[in-house]
Design an enzyme around this catalytic site. Structure first.
Site, PDB file in Angstrom:
ATOM      1  N   ASP A 183       0.844  -1.195   0.000  1.00 42.25           N
ATOM      2  CA  ASP A 183       0.000   0.000   0.000  1.00 42.25           C
ATOM      3  C   ASP A 183       0.880   1.246   0.000  1.00 42.25           C
ATOM      4  O   ASP A 183       1.453   1.622   1.022  1.00 42.25           O
ATOM      5  CB  ASP A 183      -0.902  -0.009   1.235  1.00 42.25           C
ATOM      6  N   GLU A 200      31.400   9.661   2.469  1.00 49.41           N
ATOM      7  CA  GLU A 200      32.054   9.593   3.778  1.00 49.41           C
ATOM      8  C   GLU A 200      31.014  10.012   4.808  1.00 49.41           C
ATOM      9  O   GLU A 200      30.867  11.195   5.124  1.00 49.41           O
ATOM     10  CB  GLU A 200      33.264  10.529   3.822  1.00 49.41           C
ATOM     11  N   GLU A 219      29.474  10.289   8.424  1.00 49.18           N
ATOM     12  CA  GLU A 219      29.839  10.307   9.842  1.00 49.18           C
ATOM     13  C   GLU A 219      28.607  10.026  10.697  1.00 49.18           C
ATOM     14  O   GLU A 219      27.470  10.275  10.277  1.00 49.18           O
ATOM     15  CB  GLU A 219      30.442  11.668  10.204  1.00 49.18           C
ATOM     16  N   GLU A 264      36.223  10.290  14.788  1.00 46.69           N
ATOM     17  CA  GLU A 264      36.164  11.636  14.220  1.00 46.69           C
ATOM     18  C   GLU A 264      36.449  12.687  15.295  1.00 46.69           C
ATOM     19  O   GLU A 264      36.798  12.365  16.422  1.00 46.69           O
ATOM     20  CB  GLU A 264      34.794  11.872  13.550  1.00 46.69           C
ATOM     21  N   GLU A 303      33.652   7.579  11.742  1.00 47.14           N
ATOM     22  CA  GLU A 303      33.517   7.541  10.288  1.00 47.14           C
ATOM     23  C   GLU A 303      34.043   6.207   9.768  1.00 47.14           C
ATOM     24  O   GLU A 303      35.084   5.721  10.220  1.00 47.14           O
ATOM     25  CB  GLU A 303      34.294   8.692   9.641  1.00 47.14           C
ATOM     26  N   HIS A 311      30.492  13.817   3.125  1.00 47.72           N
ATOM     27  CA  HIS A 311      31.225  14.322   1.963  1.00 47.72           C
ATOM     28  C   HIS A 311      30.960  13.415   0.768  1.00 47.72           C
ATOM     29  O   HIS A 311      30.974  12.185   0.891  1.00 47.72           O
ATOM     30  CB  HIS A 311      32.725  14.387   2.266  1.00 47.72           C
ATOM     31  N   ARG A 317      40.221  23.471   3.018  1.00 46.94           N
ATOM     32  CA  ARG A 317      39.048  22.680   3.399  1.00 46.94           C
ATOM     33  C   ARG A 317      37.834  23.534   3.779  1.00 46.94           C
ATOM     34  O   ARG A 317      36.804  22.990   4.179  1.00 46.94           O
ATOM     35  CB  ARG A 317      39.393  21.751   4.570  1.00 46.94           C
ATOM     36  N   GLU A 358      35.106  16.776  -4.455  1.00 51.06           N
ATOM     37  CA  GLU A 358      34.542  16.438  -3.142  1.00 51.06           C
ATOM     38  C   GLU A 358      33.610  17.557  -2.688  1.00 51.06           C
ATOM     39  O   GLU A 358      34.060  18.642  -2.322  1.00 51.06           O
ATOM     40  CB  GLU A 358      35.659  16.239  -2.117  1.00 51.06           C
ATOM     41  N   ARG A 410      31.416  19.057   0.068  1.00 51.24           N
ATOM     42  CA  ARG A 410      31.544  18.879   1.506  1.00 51.24           C
ATOM     43  C   ARG A 410      30.314  19.320   2.304  1.00 51.24           C
ATOM     44  O   ARG A 410      30.330  19.281   3.531  1.00 51.24           O
ATOM     45  CB  ARG A 410      32.767  19.655   2.004  1.00 51.24           C
TER      46      ARG A 410
END
Length: 445
Positions: free
Chosen positions: A54, A134, A136, A191, A198, A247, A318, A335, A337
């Site tokens: 359903d 990645e 976490e 982490e 992670e 990420h 970063r 990547e 982030r």
């Protein structure tokens, strides 16, 4: 790549492994894993796409008057779960796509939608969209009543070698369980935050990786319970601590060649990669609604915790939204982030791929990469360089999503409307709630 299995292979596995039940899983609009469980006496029906459910009871699916849905299992996702029922019977799992009773793929199924966008990619001449997530998560202690708490299972920090606490023991069993299910785990570590972990598994094509992140979350939660712990993928479970990100590493391939790589290109990136990157940057505000789909998500996207706040890119830095990690030819990637693990992986990858493909079509180069910390720039400096902020609330992210026709097209009409309805309701509920912070702040006014 996903393995090829036949119906006969699955029948043999059921018999050889003494599987008693079959769990047929699929994903709703919010990224929540759903399942229908049947005894193995129904195996032939399962393999012949004859199991109905359903759909009107699933968030974002259909109304009551059009509720019948059919599950089409993907044989390549067959796995015998490493835990059984209370009597020791084994459970087999198949990930399914949702279809209408006519046999047509249901457009409200996030997995079907990703397949649709992947077909658009193939129509442009590319063969694979490879993804490495990645994700976490936090492991907190369970209370005596069996419910979650925010009591830490450890007080370690980034990459600490903790071998004797419950969090580390749980993480090791999660890794062993995943490997027993066919995952290739590349790294597992503590982490930045207390009780934060992670586990990274090998990249693969987009559909396989989206399936695997759903399996990964299921395994993490199940093994955590065995250890008296509660696993959460909530973006920001504890104030003042690092939040949970997911990420998203992306590469585009054509006949086995990574088209993002160019040994003669600046940063070893091809023009295709830079065009794709520009597509991500231009549609980043709308993608944020999908990659950060909860009210809580925006309590992670703040300065000071490495999560991005501004739309920019870099090779080593970063702080921007997109980073280009150092890599060899086959692993050259972008990547992104910003996303967190509350995101629906099928919708997130559909949106990112659609934006990137549009960037390739438009052939526009991105802004210059950022070499300094974006958070330390003045507002005038950011404006001068064309660096815009990501949405700061779910409300603003949904506004950006509603203004971006391309990202809406990445979800299609059905999922777009379901997503907007779901998130506007969530925001409305949040704005009407009264928190302890408000009472402590204003009760004496």
């Amino acid at each position: 790549m996903s393995k090829t299995l036949t119906a006969e292979d699955i029948k043999n596995s059921v018999e050889n492994e003494d599987v008693r039940f079959l769990r047929l899983t699929f994903t709703d609009i919010n990224g929540t894993l759903k399942s229908v469980e049947v005894p193995t006496s129904q195996l032939d029906k399962v393999l012949n796409n004859e199991i109905r459910f359903d759909g009107s009871s699933i968030d974002g699916f259909v109304r009551i008057e059009e509720s019948d849905m059919v599950l089409y299992p993907d044989f390549s996702t067959w796995a015998v779960l490493p835990w059984g029922d209370e009597e020791g019977g084994k459970i087999g799992r198949l990930i399914c796509s949702v279809h209408k009773t006519s046999g047509e793929p249901f457009e409200g199924d996030p997995r079907n939608n990703l397949k649709r966008v992947l077909k658009e990619m193939k129509d442009m001449g590319f063969t694979d969209f490879d993804i490495g997530f990645e994700a976490e998560f936090h492991l907190f202690k369970l209370g005596e009543d069996g419910n979650w708490t925010t009591e830490n299972a450890d007080h370690a920090s980034y990459f600490d070698m903790t071998s004797d606490d419950e969090g580390a023991r749980c993480r090791r069993e999660i890794v062993e369980t995943l490997e027993g299910m066919g995952f290739e785990v590349e790294a597992a570590h503590h982490e930045v935050g207390s009780s934060q972990h992670e586990i990274d598994f090998k990249f693969d094509d987009a559909l396989t990786t989206a399936d695997r992140v759903q399996t990964f979350k299921m395994v993490v939660r199940a093994i955590a319970r065995k250890h008296g712990l509660f696993a959460t993928f909530m973006a920001k479970p504890v104030q003042g601590e690092a939040g949970n990100g997911m990420h998203t590493n992306m590469s585009l391939f054509k006949d086995g060649t990574n088209v993002f790589y160019d040994k003669n290109g600046k940063y070893n990136l091809s023009k295709t990669a830079l065009y794709f990157l520009n597509g991500i940057l231009e549609h980043a505000r709308a993608i944020t609604a999908i990659g950060n789909p909860t009210v809580n998500s925006y309590k992670r996207l703040i300065p000071g915790y490495e999560a991005p706040v501004y739309i920019s890119w870099a090779t080593k830095n970063r702080s921007p939204l997109v980073r280009i990690p150092s890599a060899e030819e086959v692993t050259t990637r972008l990547e992104m982030r910003s996303a967190d693990p509350t995101a629906n992986p099928y919708l997130l990858l559909a949106a990112a791929l659609k934006a990137g493909l549009q960037g390739i079509k438009e052939e526009k180069m991105p802004m210059e990469p950022v070499t300094s910390n974006v958070f330390e720039m003045s507002e005038d400096e950011r404006n001068e360089r064309g660096i815009k902020p990501l949405p700061s609330t779910l409300h603003n992210a949904i506004k950006a999503f509603k203004e971006d026709e391309l990202i809406q097209d990445a979800l299609g009409k059905h999922l777009t409307q379901s997503f907007i309805d779901s998130k506007e309701l969530e925001w409305s509920q949040y704005t009407q709630s009264v928190s302890d912070w408000e009472r402590n702040k204003y009760m004496n006014y």
